[in-house]
Design a protein around this motif. Structure first.
Motif, PDB file in Angstrom:
ATOM      1  N   ASN A  39       0.818  -1.223   0.000  1.00 40.51           N
ATOM      2  CA  ASN A  39       0.000   0.000   0.000  1.00 40.51           C
ATOM      3  C   ASN A  39       0.847   1.267   0.000  1.00 40.51           C
ATOM      4  OD1 ASN A  39      -2.463  -1.265  -0.226  1.00 40.51           O
ATOM      5  ND2 ASN A  39      -2.782  -1.364   1.991  1.00 40.51           N
ATOM      6  N   LEU A  40       2.025   1.228   0.605  1.00 47.78           N
ATOM      7  CA  LEU A  40       2.917   2.391   0.540  1.00 47.78           C
ATOM      8  C   LEU A  40       3.294   2.684  -0.911  1.00 47.78           C
ATOM      9  CD1 LEU A  40       5.277   1.758   3.586  1.00 47.78           C
ATOM     10  CD2 LEU A  40       3.643   3.636   3.331  1.00 47.78           C
ATOM     11  N   VAL A  41       3.654   1.640  -1.648  1.00 46.82           N
ATOM     12  CA  VAL A  41       4.008   1.796  -3.065  1.00 46.82           C
ATOM     13  C   VAL A  41       2.795   2.270  -3.851  1.00 46.82           C
ATOM     14  CG1 VAL A  41       4.865   0.614  -5.122  1.00 46.82           C
ATOM     15  CG2 VAL A  41       5.779   0.007  -2.877  1.00 46.82           C
ATOM     16  N   LYS A  42       1.636   1.674  -3.570  1.00 45.88           N
ATOM     17  CA  LYS A  42       0.402   2.043  -4.276  1.00 45.88           C
ATOM     18  C   LYS A  42       0.103   3.524  -4.117  1.00 45.88           C
ATOM     19  CE  LYS A  42      -3.595   1.740  -2.499  1.00 45.88           C
ATOM     20  NZ  LYS A  42      -4.785   1.350  -1.795  1.00 45.88           N
ATOM     21  N   GLU A  43       0.238   4.064  -2.898  1.00 48.39           N
ATOM     22  CA  GLU A  43      -0.080   5.476  -2.658  1.00 48.39           C
ATOM     23  C   GLU A  43       0.812   6.406  -3.472  1.00 48.39           C
ATOM     24  OE1 GLU A  43      -2.632   6.800  -1.164  1.00 48.39           O
ATOM     25  OE2 GLU A  43      -3.402   4.827  -0.588  1.00 48.39           O
ATOM     26  N   VAL A  44       2.086   6.083  -3.564  1.00 49.97           N
ATOM     27  CA  VAL A  44       2.996   6.904  -4.373  1.00 49.97           C
ATOM     28  C   VAL A  44       2.651   6.764  -5.850  1.00 49.97           C
ATOM     29  CG1 VAL A  44       5.411   7.250  -5.038  1.00 49.97           C
ATOM     30  CG2 VAL A  44       4.822   6.844  -2.637  1.00 49.97           C
ATOM     31  N   SER A  45       2.310   5.549  -6.261  1.00 50.80           N
ATOM     32  CA  SER A  45       1.935   5.309  -7.654  1.00 50.80           C
ATOM     33  C   SER A  45       0.652   6.045  -8.033  1.00 50.80           C
ATOM     34  CB  SER A  45       1.768   3.799  -7.889  1.00 50.80           C
ATOM     35  OG  SER A  45       1.482   3.545  -9.235  1.00 50.80           O
ATOM     36  N   LEU A  46      -0.318   6.085  -7.130  1.00 55.64           N
ATOM     37  CA  LEU A  46      -1.574   6.801  -7.408  1.00 55.64           C
ATOM     38  C   LEU A  46      -1.332   8.282  -7.700  1.00 55.64           C
ATOM     39  CD1 LEU A  46      -3.977   5.240  -4.750  1.00 55.64           C
ATOM     40  CD2 LEU A  46      -4.146   5.026  -7.242  1.00 55.64           C
ATOM     41  N   ASP A  47      -0.265   8.836  -7.142  1.00 59.48           N
ATOM     42  CA  ASP A  47       0.085  10.234  -7.386  1.00 59.48           C
ATOM     43  C   ASP A  47       1.049  10.390  -8.559  1.00 59.48           C
ATOM     44  OD1 ASP A  47      -1.527  11.379  -5.411  1.00 59.48           O
ATOM     45  OD2 ASP A  47      -0.040  10.976  -3.855  1.00 59.48           O
ATOM     46  N   ASN A  48       1.198   9.327  -9.357  1.00 60.31           N
ATOM     47  CA  ASN A  48       2.078   9.346 -10.532  1.00 60.31           C
ATOM     48  C   ASN A  48       3.504   9.744 -10.172  1.00 60.31           C
ATOM     49  OD1 ASN A  48       0.014   8.633 -12.434  1.00 60.31           O
ATOM     50  ND2 ASN A  48      -0.761  10.718 -12.207  1.00 60.31           N
ATOM     51  N   ALA A  49       3.975   9.279  -9.030  1.00 63.78           N
ATOM     52  CA  ALA A  49       5.304   9.663  -8.550  1.00 63.78           C
ATOM     53  C   ALA A  49       6.237   8.464  -8.403  1.00 63.78           C
ATOM     54  CB  ALA A  49       5.164  10.392  -7.220  1.00 63.78           C
ATOM     55  N   LEU A  50       5.933   7.376  -9.074  1.00 62.23           N
ATOM     56  CA  LEU A  50       6.716   6.149  -8.955  1.00 62.23           C
ATOM     57  C   LEU A  50       7.918   6.203  -9.895  1.00 62.23           C
ATOM     58  CD1 LEU A  50       6.302   3.730  -7.129  1.00 62.23           C
ATOM     59  CD2 LEU A  50       5.189   2.553  -9.002  1.00 62.23           C
ATOM     60  N   ARG A  51       8.879   7.052  -9.526  1.00 59.70           N
ATOM     61  CA  ARG A  51      10.110   7.194 -10.315  1.00 59.70           C
ATOM     62  C   ARG A  51      11.188   7.789  -9.422  1.00 59.70           C
ATOM     63  NH1 ARG A  51       6.388  10.787 -11.685  1.00 59.70           N
ATOM     64  NH2 ARG A  51       6.804  12.988 -11.402  1.00 59.70           N
ATOM     65  N   GLY A  52      12.419   7.697  -9.875  1.00 58.88           N
ATOM     66  CA  GLY A  52      13.521   8.264  -9.113  1.00 58.88           C
ATOM     67  C   GLY A  52      14.192   7.231  -8.236  1.00 58.88           C
ATOM     68  N   SER A  53      14.741   7.676  -7.139  1.00 63.63           N
ATOM     69  CA  SER A  53      15.471   6.822  -6.199  1.00 63.63           C
ATOM     70  C   SER A  53      14.493   6.253  -5.167  1.00 63.63           C
ATOM     71  CB  SER A  53      16.569   7.636  -5.517  1.00 63.63           C
ATOM     72  OG  SER A  53      17.298   6.823  -4.635  1.00 63.63           O
ATOM     73  N   LEU A  54      13.749   5.231  -5.569  1.00 62.15           N
ATOM     74  CA  LEU A  54      12.686   4.662  -4.745  1.00 62.15           C
ATOM     75  C   LEU A  54      13.249   3.676  -3.735  1.00 62.15           C
ATOM     76  CD1 LEU A  54      10.200   4.066  -7.670  1.00 62.15           C
ATOM     77  CD2 LEU A  54      10.030   5.851  -5.923  1.00 62.15           C
ATOM     78  N   ALA A  55      12.817   3.822  -2.481  1.00 61.27           N
ATOM     79  CA  ALA A  55      13.271   2.918  -1.419  1.00 61.27           C
ATOM     80  C   ALA A  55      12.366   3.073  -0.205  1.00 61.27           C
ATOM     81  CB  ALA A  55      14.716   3.221  -1.030  1.00 61.27           C
ATOM     82  N   TYR A  56      12.401   2.040   0.641  1.00 59.72           N
ATOM     83  CA  TYR A  56      11.753   2.076   1.948  1.00 59.72           C
ATOM     84  C   TYR A  56      12.795   2.515   2.978  1.00 59.72           C
ATOM     85  CZ  TYR A  56       8.046  -1.078   0.191  1.00 59.72           C
ATOM     86  OH  TYR A  56       7.011  -1.663  -0.501  1.00 59.72           O
ATOM     87  N   ALA A  57      12.324   3.102   4.070  1.00 55.07           N
ATOM     88  CA  ALA A  57      13.184   3.415   5.212  1.00 55.07           C
ATOM     89  C   ALA A  57      12.355   3.211   6.473  1.00 55.07           C
ATOM     90  CB  ALA A  57      13.700   4.849   5.143  1.00 55.07           C
ATOM     91  N   THR A  58      12.934   2.540   7.464  1.00 49.57           N
ATOM     92  CA  THR A  58      12.204   2.267   8.696  1.00 49.57           C
ATOM     93  C   THR A  58      13.163   2.113   9.866  1.00 49.57           C
ATOM     94  OG1 THR A  58      10.371   0.989   9.621  1.00 49.57           O
ATOM     95  CG2 THR A  58      12.098  -0.264   8.464  1.00 49.57           C
ATOM     96  N   THR A  59      12.605   1.809  11.012  1.00 47.53           N
ATOM     97  CA  THR A  59      13.386   1.650  12.237  1.00 47.53           C
ATOM     98  C   THR A  59      13.990   0.246  12.318  1.00 47.53           C
ATOM     99  OG1 THR A  59      11.517   0.807  13.530  1.00 47.53           O
ATOM    100  CG2 THR A  59      11.801   3.208  13.432  1.00 47.53           C
TER     101      THR A  59
END
Length: 171
Positions: A39-59
């Motif tokens: 769903n994190l990926v989906k939300e960025v994709s819905l805003d047509n922003a799925l490009r660039g230096s894509l990565a997850y970051a967490t604790t």
């Protein structure tokens, strides 16, 4: 402050971006699921922003939880995070600088998890390092105090390039 700043006299960070999508796990927070990482990926994709230096970051706590949580139901032996550094085909980075002290409802000590195009996180330095020599604060013991200052700011080029979970239970 790039992840979570106070917003008063310092940047507010990605977690408080105006148009950063929030994936909610539960009223009081909840354990991560495979679907929540998608769903994190989906939300960025819905805003047509799925490009660039894509990565997850967490604790580190969330990383450990993802490594020990079954991907599908309790009978599955495949964990959400099978590879130490990759999740759903994207790099997963961990840092103790990402907040793990968030609250929601009655949930406490909740972790954040970000996904996005990290090229759209801008960190601007406005000066060199200023060094102030203070010879009076510790003068009674013959000491010298050095103070270092750096002016910087943090901004998001496009808030829509990021999505965040703010309520991940990691215990």
């Amino acid at each position: 402050v790039a992840f979570e700043g106070g917003g008063t006299g310092e940047p507010s960070g990605v977690i408080n971006g105006t148009n950063v999508a929030v994936v909610s796990l539960g009223t009081d927070g909840a354990a991560p699921t495979y679907a929540s990482s998608i769903n994190l990926v989906k939300e960025v994709s819905l805003d047509n922003a799925l490009r660039g230096s894509l990565a997850y970051a967490t604790t580190p706590q969330a990383w450990a939880k993802l490594r020990t949580t079954a991907k599908v139901a309790s009978t599955d032996s495949i964990m959400i995070l099978e590879d130490d550094n990759m999740l759903n085909g994207y790099p997963l980075l961990q840092s103790s600088l990402i907040p793990s002290d968030l609250t929601k409802g009655s949930g406490t000590a909740l972790s954040a998890m970000f996904y996005g195009n990290w090229n759209d996180l801008l960190i601007a330095f406005w000066s060199g390092v200023d060094i102030v020599v203070d010879s009076s604060s510790l003068s009674t013991i013959g000491g010298l105090r050095l103070a270092f200052f750096q002016d910087l700011d943090v901004a998001l080029r496009h808030d829509e390039s990021f999505a965040v979970i703010k309520d991940m239970v990691t215990t």
